[in-house]
Every structure is written in structure tokens, then in C-alpha cells.
Design a protein around this motif. Structure first.
Motif, PDB file in Angstrom:
ATOM      1  N   LYS A  21       0.692  -1.192  -0.014  1.00  0.00           N
ATOM      2  CA  LYS A  21      -0.126  -0.009   0.003  1.00  0.00           C
ATOM      3  C   LYS A  21       0.751   1.323   0.041  1.00  0.00           C
ATOM      4  O   LYS A  21       0.250   2.221   0.258  1.00  0.00           O
ATOM      5  N   ALA A  22       2.191   1.214  -0.325  1.00  0.00           N
ATOM      6  CA  ALA A  22       3.011   2.424  -0.406  1.00  0.00           C
ATOM      7  C   ALA A  22       2.470   3.257  -1.635  1.00  0.00           C
ATOM      8  O   ALA A  22       2.400   2.623  -2.739  1.00  0.00           O
ATOM      9  N   THR A  23       2.692   4.481  -1.717  1.00  0.00           N
ATOM     10  CA  THR A  23       2.340   5.543  -2.779  1.00  0.00           C
ATOM     11  C   THR A  23       3.367   5.530  -3.733  1.00  0.00           C
ATOM     12  O   THR A  23       4.769   5.719  -3.218  1.00  0.00           O
ATOM     13  N   LEU A  24       3.277   5.180  -4.959  1.00  0.00           N
ATOM     14  CA  LEU A  24       4.096   5.032  -5.957  1.00  0.00           C
ATOM     15  C   LEU A  24       4.467   6.631  -6.835  1.00  0.00           C
ATOM     16  O   LEU A  24       5.220   7.332  -7.021  1.00  0.00           O
ATOM     17  N   PHE A  25       3.031   6.989  -7.344  1.00  0.00           N
ATOM     18  CA  PHE A  25       3.021   8.050  -8.054  1.00  0.00           C
ATOM     19  C   PHE A  25       1.605   8.738  -7.958  1.00  0.00           C
ATOM     20  O   PHE A  25       0.661   8.166  -7.421  1.00  0.00           O
ATOM     21  N   LYS A  26       1.672   9.904  -8.505  1.00  0.00           N
ATOM     22  CA  LYS A  26       0.575  10.792  -8.740  1.00  0.00           C
ATOM     23  C   LYS A  26       0.560  11.252 -10.240  1.00  0.00           C
ATOM     24  O   LYS A  26       1.657  11.763 -10.672  1.00  0.00           O
ATOM     25  N   TYR A  27      -0.316  10.653 -10.883  1.00  0.00           N
ATOM     26  CA  TYR A  27      -0.199  10.524 -12.323  1.00  0.00           C
ATOM     27  C   TYR A  27      -1.553  11.256 -13.113  1.00  0.00           C
ATOM     28  O   TYR A  27      -2.486  11.024 -12.572  1.00  0.00           O
ATOM     29  N   ARG A  28      -1.290  11.950 -14.228  1.00  0.00           N
ATOM     30  CA  ARG A  28      -2.320  12.434 -15.147  1.00  0.00           C
ATOM     31  C   ARG A  28      -2.804  11.416 -16.045  1.00  0.00           C
ATOM     32  O   ARG A  28      -2.209  11.240 -17.022  1.00  0.00           O
TER      33      ARG A  28
END
Length: 83
Positions: A21-28
Motif C-alpha cells: 500500500k505504499a504510494t508510488l505516483f501521482k499521475y495524470r
């Protein structure tokens, strides 16, 4: 072939590791379908230390590739969650 739109879509999604559950990206992301690939130029926030590896558990979640002449990450099925 046509290159992806530079400006890209406005909608952003949170991509996280399915295992830890680790955050990898914030992506458009554009469109309504599943996350198959991530164009590197559309990544807004990158939380990974090494490309294509989760910072939490270290598993490989994607492979680096060229799609339509643009660098991208090709996602491995069942490794990431999009919200």
C-alpha cells in the motif's frame, strides 16, 4: 505514430503498491480504462527511489520501455492499485 499529448489530461490518480500500500505516483491519466502504461512526462509526483521498484517492499511493479517514441513505464498486471 503520434506522440502522446504533452499537456495531457487534467484528472490525476494516485497509484500505489498492491502488496504494501505504499504510494508510488501521482499521475495524470486519460480515459476510463485500466492502468496499462504510465508516460514518464505525465507523472506529477514520484515517490520511488529506484525506477519501477516499490519503496516499501522493493518489488518490481513495471518495466521501462518506449511507447510511440516516448519513455514510459509498462505496468505488470496485479502489482499496482489506482485510486
Amino acid at each position: 505514430m503520434a506522440k502522446p499529448n504533452k499537456k495531457g489530461p487534467v484528472r490525476t490518480v494516485q497509484i500505489s503498491c498492491l502488496q504494501c500500500k505504499a504510494t508510488l505516483f501521482k499521475y495524470r491519466k486519460g480515459g476510463k480504462g485500466a492502468l496499462v502504461k504510465c508516460f514518464i512526462e505525465r507523472i506529477v509526483e514520484d515517490h520511488t527511489h529506484t525506477p519501477c521498484h516499490c519503496p516499501g517492499c522493493g518489488q518490481e511493479f513495471a518495466r521501462e520501455t518506449m511507447i510511440r517514441g516516448t519513455p514510459a513505464y509498462k505496468m505488470i498486471g496485479g502489482k499496482v492499485h489506482m485510486k
